[in-house]
Design a protein around this motif. Structure first.
Motif, PDB file in Angstrom:
ATOM      1  N   PHE A 272       0.844  -1.187   0.000  1.00  0.00           N
ATOM      2  CA  PHE A 272       0.000   0.000   0.000  1.00  0.00           C
ATOM      3  C   PHE A 272       0.885   1.246   0.000  1.00  0.00           C
ATOM      4  N   ARG A 273       0.689   2.092  -0.947  1.00  0.00           N
ATOM      5  CA  ARG A 273       1.347   3.393  -0.894  1.00  0.00           C
ATOM      6  C   ARG A 273       0.386   4.434  -1.462  1.00  0.00           C
ATOM      7  N   SER A 274       0.469   4.684  -2.743  1.00  0.00           N
ATOM      8  CA  SER A 274      -0.390   5.679  -3.374  1.00  0.00           C
ATOM      9  C   SER A 274      -1.794   5.108  -3.569  1.00  0.00           C
TER      10      SER A 274
ATOM     11  N   GLU B 231      -4.798  -1.251  -6.566  1.00  0.00           N
ATOM     12  CA  GLU B 231      -4.343  -2.487  -7.203  1.00  0.00           C
ATOM     13  C   GLU B 231      -4.191  -3.605  -6.188  1.00  0.00           C
ATOM     14  N   SER B 232      -3.781  -3.266  -4.978  1.00  0.00           N
ATOM     15  CA  SER B 232      -3.656  -4.281  -3.938  1.00  0.00           C
ATOM     16  C   SER B 232      -5.024  -4.818  -3.527  1.00  0.00           C
ATOM     17  N   ILE B 233      -6.010  -3.919  -3.438  1.00  0.00           N
ATOM     18  CA  ILE B 233      -7.366  -4.363  -3.108  1.00  0.00           C
ATOM     19  C   ILE B 233      -7.904  -5.272  -4.203  1.00  0.00           C
ATOM     20  N   VAL B 234      -7.688  -4.883  -5.450  1.00  0.00           N
ATOM     21  CA  VAL B 234      -8.153  -5.705  -6.569  1.00  0.00           C
ATOM     22  C   VAL B 234      -7.491  -7.075  -6.530  1.00  0.00           C
ATOM     23  N   ARG B 235      -6.206  -7.084  -6.223  1.00  0.00           N
ATOM     24  CA  ARG B 235      -5.499  -8.365  -6.133  1.00  0.00           C
ATOM     25  C   ARG B 235      -6.095  -9.231  -5.027  1.00  0.00           C
TER      26      ARG B 235
END
Length: 451
Positions: free
Chosen positions: A315-317, A323-327
């Motif tokens: 998690f950053r921007s 994208e991390s949530i989607v993954r």
């Protein structure tokens, strides 16, 4: 006690009392009329629907006996549309040889006046080429086609006589206005072109009017929750026009008046605000996201377009968080198309910073094209969402889903998705306890590209 009357003579008098033009209503027609009243919310509307059904079936038989080749189209007939039948007490939108007919049921033409709903006279959406009087004698199980009047004749005679509508949104017109030779109607239906009787154009400002009175309708329409209350008892004619000319609001009213649970009534009242926004507010076209474009509304509301979905490590921007949530969703077997594109917008609700991500993609098939809207509600950091937070999605049929954060949960986001055809819109509302909420403009989907 003695009877001076002769039973045989009385039977003869009864026989003579039946009009020679009478059409015997079949048991099948009567059974069908009984079936149709089951969808009506109160006894008055049930009785009127029953009479209207007998009038229609009698009229159809009258036509068939005179011309078996004549084309009758029931597809949009209001009698078979419980929602519309609930608000207009006439048989509307019956088509015969490309003519629009409105059947007016009467008990007897001995009456000097005929009652017409104001809607079929004043609203272009309900204007008809011909208005046909059908007498129904339900006890004798007969119907008689008594007369007719063309639209242009009705308008001319009303203007000349300066007849005004009554408070209950009906007109009382002289029965003498109607042509008393029904076979001339048949001649018109066979030989006349429908362009000979021009109908008024439907105004293009209906949504503007509805938008202007939106707050009034939010307050007034829930007062119609009793099936015995009529529109004219609560609304002005201008407000009633907005309802009668909106298919979605007519459907909402029918749901309200036929629901049997107080809980359902409360849900419908809550949904009314969503529905009025869906009908009147400009929608944001998320289909443009597939072209790496934001429409003007999205730009005004500070939506930020995100790149195509790709896995990241931390998690950053907002981009990386998304994208991390989607993954994470993909690991939970949530199917996300490689074509999907997304955007996000920051929200502040009661001082709490939130972030709403939206992801969309088309669903193309051999049948009806559809689209998916996936909404993810989180925070700008990994902090848990506040308890009581809700995400509600509605369309023009009702509340589709309402996700809520229960107490004790420590999730940093939750999500929901909906699917619709390309002409459907969705409305999202984020809320907290105490009635604090923010409703976003509707989401729509179209793939046209602005150059």
């Amino acid at each position: 006690m003695t009877h001076s009357s002769n039973p045989i003579a009385q039977m003869w008098l009864d026989f003579e009392a039946l009009p020679v033009e009478a059409i015997d209503l079949s048991p099948v027609a009567i059974d069908e009329a009984v079936r149709l009243i089951a969808d009506m919310p109160n006894e008055q509307r049930q009785w009127q629907t029953y009479l209207n059904a007998l009038a229609l079936f009698g009229f159809e038989q009258w036509l068939a006996e005179r011309d078996a080749q004549i084309a009758i189209d029931r597809q949009h007939c209001s009698l078979f549309d419980p929602q519309m039948n609930n608000v207009i007490e006439a048989v509307c939108h019956l088509k015969v040889n490309q003519f629009k007919l409105c059947l007016i049921t009467t008990g007897s033409l001995a009456d000097e006046e005929v009652t017409l709903p104001r809607a079929v006279v004043d609203l272009p959406e309900f204007a008809h080429h011909f208005y046909v009087l059908v007498e129904v004698q339900e006890e004798q199980e007969i119907a008689v086609v008594r007369g007719f009047l063309s639209y242009n004749q009705l308008m001319e005679r009303q203007a000349r006589a300066n007849i005004q509508a009554d408070d209950d949104w009906t007109y009382q017109f002289p029965s003498a206005w109607f042509e008393q030779t029904p076979d001339r109607l048949l001649l018109n239906l066979r030989c006349l072109d429908n362009s000979a009787i021009p109908l008024p154009a439907v105004p293009n400002h209906r949504l503007t009017q509805l938008s202007r009175m939106r707050s009034q309708l939010e307050t007034l329409l829930p007062q119609l929750d009793s099936p015995n209350r009529q529109l004219w008892e609560v609304l002005t004619w201008e407000q009633g026009t907005a309802i009668l000319t909106s298919r979605e609001l007519v459907n909402w009213l029918y749901q309200l008046q036929t629901q049997e649970s107080p809980g359902l009534s409360a849900n419908l009242t809550n949904y009314l605000s969503d529905l009025l926004r869906l009908l009147t507010q400009q929608a944001m076209n998320v289909g443009r996201w597939l072209w790496d474009e934001l429409d003007e509304l999205a730009q005004e509301l500070s939506w930020q377009l995100l790149p195509s979905v790709a896995p990241v490590a931390a998690f950053r921007s907002p981009k990386e968080e998304f994208e991390s949530i989607v993954r994470s969703l993909q690991h939970k077997s949530i199917d996300i198309s490689p074509q999907a594109r997304g955007a996000y917008r920051n929200l502040h609700l009661a001082g709490i910073p939130l972030r709403l991500y939206a992801l969309t993609w088309p669903l193309l098939s051999d049948s009806i094209p559809e689209w998916t809207l996936l909404l993810i509600l989180g925070t700008p950091s990994e902090t848990p969402l506040p308890p009581g937070l809700k995400l509600r999605i509605s369309d023009q049929t009702g509340i589709l889903v309402e996700q809520a954060m229960d107490r004790g949960e420590q999730n940093s986001y939750f999500f929901t998705s909906v699917v619709g055809t390309w002409d459907e819109k969705f409305l999202a509302t984020v809320s907290l306890a105490g009635g604090i909420e923010e409703t976003l403009p509707p989401f729509s989907f179209a793939l046209e590209r602005v150059r």
